[in-house]
Enzyme design. Sequence first.
Site, PDB file in Angstrom:
ATOM      1  N   SER A  45       0.971  -7.128   0.713  1.00 38.87           N
ATOM      2  CA  SER A  45      -0.130  -8.093   0.748  1.00 38.87           C
ATOM      3  C   SER A  45      -1.360  -7.477   1.395  1.00 38.87           C
ATOM      4  O   SER A  45      -2.491  -7.755   0.987  1.00 38.87           O
ATOM      5  CB  SER A  45       0.287  -9.367   1.483  1.00 38.87           C
ATOM      6  OG  SER A  45       0.694  -9.084   2.799  1.00 38.87           O
ATOM      7  N   GLU A  46      -1.161  -6.604   2.428  1.00 36.48           N
ATOM      8  CA  GLU A  46      -2.294  -5.928   3.049  1.00 36.48           C
ATOM      9  C   GLU A  46      -1.903  -4.547   3.559  1.00 36.48           C
ATOM     10  O   GLU A  46      -0.754  -4.313   3.969  1.00 36.48           O
ATOM     11  CB  GLU A  46      -2.858  -6.759   4.207  1.00 36.48           C
ATOM     12  CG  GLU A  46      -3.700  -7.925   3.757  1.00 36.48           C
ATOM     13  CD  GLU A  46      -3.361  -9.222   4.445  1.00 36.48           C
ATOM     14  OE1 GLU A  46      -4.083 -10.195   4.206  1.00 36.48           O
ATOM     15  OE2 GLU A  46      -2.375  -9.267   5.194  1.00 36.48           O
ATOM     16  N   THR A  47      -2.882  -3.656   3.526  1.00 36.18           N
ATOM     17  CA  THR A  47      -2.777  -2.314   4.102  1.00 36.18           C
ATOM     18  C   THR A  47      -3.974  -2.126   5.018  1.00 36.18           C
ATOM     19  O   THR A  47      -5.103  -2.478   4.652  1.00 36.18           O
ATOM     20  CB  THR A  47      -2.784  -1.236   3.005  1.00 36.18           C
ATOM     21  OG1 THR A  47      -1.642  -1.429   2.161  1.00 36.18           O
ATOM     22  CG2 THR A  47      -2.729   0.167   3.599  1.00 36.18           C
TER      23      THR A  47
END
Length: 302
Positions: A45-47
């Site tokens: 979902s996020e990096t």
Amino acid sequence: MKLPFFTYDVFTSRSFAGNPLAIVEDADGLSTGQMQIIAREFNLSETIFVRKPQDAANTASVRIFFPTAEIPFAGHPTIGCAIHLAQKKYKPGCAFETTIRLEEVAGLVPVKVSRIGDVPRAQFTAPVSPFAVEVAAPAREDIAAALGLSASDIGFEGHVPGVFKGGPAFLYVPLASREALARARVIEPHWSNLFSGLGTRMAYMYTRGGDGADTAYRSRAYAPLDGIPEDPATGSATAILAAQLLAAERLAAGTHRWKLEQGYEMGRPSDLWLEADVADAKLLAVRVAGQAVQISSGVLEL
């Protein structure tokens, strides 16, 4: 170019729960395009990408990406990255308390990190006080159609749908029961039509109660138009929820605290803690806390 990376599960005290996060270090030489490609490669979902701070008084400058786009602020990358950077400063097993200061696109985010026992805990102060967006929320019937629910499932007591912002923006959808929350799913084309003109493509559904006796709300978050069919834990949406709760419950002056559950329906149980300071019917500060555990590490080769 070789860059170290780490993955963490965030808003959990055990492996393979919570919200997975990728952390890429030494990212100063990466272009925006390269960061986006790497985020798409991890497909989480996020990096978050860690760079040297612009101000030496701060810990790091960071940039955060969905698989599809950069975002100015996000909660679970902030919690996970702060815990990661704090743990690098101390020997394994040693208790500590420290403050990590992250320069994010939305602003400076101070994060208090402590480790007493095995699993560290972090609490960030939101860089932007959340506020209502001056836009009409979709009709209950339209929201219900987009979630495969009935109009009677939308809203409870003084809680009605609304759009709130604090960096990112979310459509907040209170649901009348946990049964409705469990049934909620994305229905096209109603879903895509729902977000026309709202300034966001993300929805956060919540209802009262949870598995824990001390849980105030159970929630789910969907952002399929941004490459996230369902998010196991959404720290930014949890922070901005304070504005929705302020409007719905007319919170009295003082500090309010809530425990929230998210990700349980998708098999990634996540536990989040929200605090809000209120005075004169306004939010003075909003804080979100959670735990995180490291899952893996490696080297990216570019």
